[in-house]
Scaffold this motif. Structure first.
Motif, mmCIF file in Angstrom:
data_model
loop_
_atom_site.group_PDB
_atom_site.id
_atom_site.type_symbol
_atom_site.label_atom_id
_atom_site.label_comp_id
_atom_site.label_asym_id
_atom_site.label_seq_id
_atom_site.Cartn_x
_atom_site.Cartn_y
_atom_site.Cartn_z
ATOM 1 N N SER A 112 0.826 -1.217 0.000
ATOM 2 C CA SER A 112 0.000 0.000 0.000
ATOM 3 C C SER A 112 0.856 1.262 0.000
ATOM 4 O O SER A 112 0.363 2.347 0.292
ATOM 5 C CB SER A 112 -0.944 -0.004 1.210
ATOM 6 O OG SER A 112 -0.202 -0.092 2.415
ATOM 7 N N CYS A 123 3.268 2.205 1.990
ATOM 8 C CA CYS A 123 3.552 2.776 3.311
ATOM 9 C C CYS A 123 4.921 2.290 3.784
ATOM 10 O O CYS A 123 5.247 1.110 3.628
ATOM 11 C CB CYS A 123 2.483 2.349 4.322
ATOM 12 S SG CYS A 123 0.868 3.083 4.023
ATOM 13 N N GLN A 181 5.960 10.238 2.414
ATOM 14 C CA GLN A 181 4.799 9.382 2.677
ATOM 15 C C GLN A 181 3.553 9.905 1.972
ATOM 16 O O GLN A 181 2.795 9.136 1.380
ATOM 17 C CB GLN A 181 4.558 9.285 4.192
ATOM 18 C CG GLN A 181 3.486 8.282 4.597
ATOM 19 C CD GLN A 181 3.779 6.874 4.133
ATOM 20 O OE1 GLN A 181 4.902 6.401 4.240
ATOM 21 N NE2 GLN A 181 2.797 6.197 3.595
ATOM 22 N N GLN A 210 1.320 8.173 -1.328
ATOM 23 C CA GLN A 210 -0.113 7.895 -1.227
ATOM 24 C C GLN A 210 -0.950 8.633 -2.275
ATOM 25 O O GLN A 210 -2.180 8.496 -2.290
ATOM 26 C CB GLN A 210 -0.617 8.272 0.170
ATOM 27 C CG GLN A 210 -0.015 7.428 1.288
ATOM 28 C CD GLN A 210 -0.241 5.944 1.095
ATOM 29 O OE1 GLN A 210 -1.350 5.505 0.815
ATOM 30 N NE2 GLN A 210 0.829 5.163 1.225
#
Length: 718
Positions: free
Chosen positions: A255, A257, A631, A635
């Motif tokens: 994902s 992360c 980060q 995303q």
């Protein structure tokens, strides 16, 4: 627990593998399952017994009721079996069998009845009792469930030294097993009734060993599935009298992360290349890590073991050149540089810092005592005093400016610990006064003061760089371009060390004069070189044994920690939209991004894709807020349309230098908590892994299978 379908004569098995599903806990739905599978012998069993020991295979459910993926099959919550191979009942209008039958027909009919009866009896006998193997599995599962609970809560299963059978009976582990039997764990109770024990200390050690192995395998598999990773180590720890190296892995998950996992301890007994080879061998051969996928390494180590760690890092670079040596984000640059100096004065400063940190964390009253002392030494500078007091309420010994702060509060610090040691008002216990005395002795040593002053002045040159490189994406990107200026300043100091050392020596002498500390050469040196010591002047000694090596070490380490590949990776932070917006007048840094050309999906389109990415984010819309860190950039919904950019961002994400977001830094915090809160006599390298990874999602059934394969003789003994 059965490894076959509970439906009589079901043909699923090796020739027709099917997923097996437990009977539901819900009594109503469980009753329906029993009715559907036509097993009268199951009607008197409780839902809990059915759930634990019986299964139905996937052949008996509509396909729409089963959710499948690549690795597992899950049944929907309201699923009821409906597919069974049973004879059809006679329909209306069919011709009924006549009352008269021939003698042969009657014999045949009776024969069929006997066969059916025999089959039913066999099925009933088959399931009357839980098979021994399944019972053994349930027994092991109960043991692992108790062990998992203890590991998660960091409760030692045995007391200190509980390695004998006599001690084991009163252990925490045994007490929890007894509690489970009291609550109705029939499998454990049956075993206890037969053998008069559920588990001995030897088997407990085997259970712990297998649990550790399974959890680590799960973690390593997670890392493998996500591609590239970085390897990080922390200060050596002593467990059961032996030195171990804590190992962490950093990666970016599916994902996108950033994640960091603690994967265990490596035994650190040995020297030189042999030790380095042993460590690498254990990681690759025993743990199963693919070190060809390692793209970074970072180590935190004190001076006493520094040379061994350097040998290990060099061996890694030799075997895996892409594993670039970097700084670790959990420790500031200046503190890392000082910890790596094997100089007696510097190590005295660093060990005293640890004592100071531990001392003032014992009680808020000690903190108030220090603040009172600061007020005494800054009577006319209220703002400065207030600033220092606020700094001292934090873990200031780990700050970028720790050495400057220490010099500013040194006199107040000595006054404070001396006052606590004197204990005139009898407020402090013996341990506190003893700790205060130990700190006071160090602070009143000229070697300590001289080393502190040298560190303060040298580290001032690297402080801003260190703060930036471990700061925001913008700051880290800027730091990558400012290293040359820092190295130039350090070289200038090195070239003129005589002049600089004279200033530093004067500062230390003036400070110690105010504190009434005599200027002298370290006693350890005088004892070692008694015949020559008469001619040694303190100023000359500290220049040769402190100032020169400190400056040389900092220059050498800065060059090693920030090699060209590391700087290029940091410059790739220019891909963060907020950094692009800040530098939109410049061209994209394609040369830096080319560092990863062999690790991206399509190097041929890299240049064009980089240009499109740059154009997209250099034109900020009105009121638009751009991602400011790595980060947030990972995303972005649009990032999947830029596969090369995504690959580069993921590679930057594993760089150990960059600080993780709070929610991604769980592993290191758990590690610190375990090491600080667990008494030395209860520390276990195996249970520590379980404690720090209790949420790893391990499968206890799979753990049981591994145990049975590893120790097959245990099943025979049972």
């Amino acid at each position: 627990m059965q490894n076959r379908c509970a439906v009589p004569n079901c043909t699923s098995g090796k020739s027709d593998p099917q997923p097996l599903f437990r009977f539901p806990h819900d009594p109503e739905r469980c009753k329906k399952w029993v009715e559907k599978c036509q097993r009268q012998d199951l009607t008197d069993k409780s839902p809990d017994q059915l759930y634990r020991y019986y299964r139905l295979c996937g052949k008996h459910f509509e396909t729409t009721l089963i959710q499948r993926d690549a690795q597992s099959a899950v049944l929907k919550d309201d699923a009821v079996p409906t597919i069974f191979d049973v004879p059809s009942q006679p329909q209306n209008g069919q011709v009924k069998r006549g009352k008269e039958t021939t003698k042969d027909d009657e014999t045949e009919r009776r024969g069929r009845k006997k066969i059916k009866k025999s089959q039913a009896e066999t099925a009933k006998e088959d399931v009357q009792a839980v098979p021994e193997e399944d019972e053994y599995k349930e027994y092991l599962k109960s043991l692992f469930e108790v062990l998992a609970l203890l590991g998660e809560q960091s409760i030692p299963p045995t007391g200190p030294g509980d390695n004998t059978q006599d001690d084991f009976g009163s252990s925490t582990f045994q007490a929890l097993l007894d509690y489970r039997m009291t609550l109705g764990d029939e499998v454990l109770k049956k075993r206890y009734d037969v053998n008069k024990d559920c588990c001995n200390s030897a088997q407990l050690n085997q259970l712990i060993e297998v649990f550790e192995q399974c959890i680590r395998s799960k973690l390593v598999e997670e890392v493998k599935q996500n591609g590239f990773f970085s390897l990080l180590t922390d200060d050596l720890v002593k467990i059961s009298g032996e030195w171990y190296l804590p190992v962490f892995l950093r990666f970016v998950d599916q994902s996108n992360c950033q994640q960091e996992r603690f994967v265990g301890f490596l035994s650190f007994e040995g020297d030189g290349d042999a030790l380095a080879e042993k460590l690498l061998s254990e990681m690759t051969d025993t743990w199963g890590l693919d070190m060809e996928q390692c793209r970074g390494q970072a180590h935190s180590c004190s001076g006493t073991h520094f040379s061994k760690i350097k040998t290990f890092a060099a061996k890694m670079m030799e075997k895996y050149p892409k594993a670039v040596l970097t700084l670790r984000s959990t420790r500031t640059l200046n503190v890392s540089l000082a910890n790596g100096m094997a100089l007696s004065g510097v190590q005295l400063v660093m060990s005293t810092f640890k004592k100071i940190d531990s001392f003032f964390s014992q009680s808020p009253l000690l903190q108030l005592e220090l603040e009172h002392a600061i007020s005494i030494f800054y009577p006319d500078k209220e703002e400065k005093a207030k600033e220092l007091k606020e700094i001292c309420r934090t873990s200031w010994t780990g700050r970028h400016d720790a050495f400057e702060v220490a010099v500013e509060i040194l006199e107040a610090l000595l006054l404070c610990v001396d006052s606590v040691h004197d204990n005139e008002d009898m407020r402090w216990n013996d341990q506190v006064t003893h700790d205060a005395l130990e700190i006071s002795k160090a602070l009143a040593d000229f070697e300590f003061v001289m080393a502190l002053v040298v560190l303060k002045n040298v580290m001032t040159l690297s402080r801003a760089f260190g703060k930036n490189v471990q700061g925001s994406a913008r700051d880290a990107h800027f730091a990558a371009t400012s290293l040359k200026a820092v190295l130039h300043s350090l070289k200038e100091v090195s070239d003129n060390i005589d002049v600089y050392h004279e200033f530093w020596n004067d500062e230390a002498v003036n400070l110690t004069a105010a504190m009434e500390i005599p200027v002298k050469v370290p006693r350890s040196f005088l004892r070692k070189y008694q015949s020559e010591s008469g001619a040694i002047r303190p100023e000359s000694y500290y220049k040769e044994h402190l100032s020169v090596p400190v400056v040389s070490h900092v220059i050498k380490e800065m060059n090693e920690l920030f090699c060209e590949d590391h700087l290029k990776a940091l410059r790739c932070l220019s891909l963060v939209p907020a950094v692009i917006e800040q530098h939109k007048s410049t061209e994209p840094e394609e040369e830096s991004v080319q560092l990863f050309k062999n690790d991206i999906p399509n190097a041929g389109t890299l240049s064009a894709e980089l240009h499109c990415w740059w154009v997209k984010w250099s034109k900020k819309g009105k009121g638009e807020t751009l991602p400011t860190n790595l980060q947030e950039t990972l995303q972005l919904a649009d990032v999947k349309f830029f596969p090369n950019m995504l690959a580069v961002l993921r590679l930057i994400g594993i760089l150990p230098t960059l600080a993780l977001e709070d929610n991604s830094d769980v592993a290191y915090k758990r590690f610190q908590k375990y090491m600080e809160n667990t008494p030395d006599k209860f520390k276990s390298k195996s249970l520590a892994l379980l404690n720090m990874n209790y949420d790893a999602g391990y499968d206890l059934d799979a753990v049981v299978e591994v145990y049975m394969k590893t120790y097959p003789e245990r099943e025979e003994v049972s």
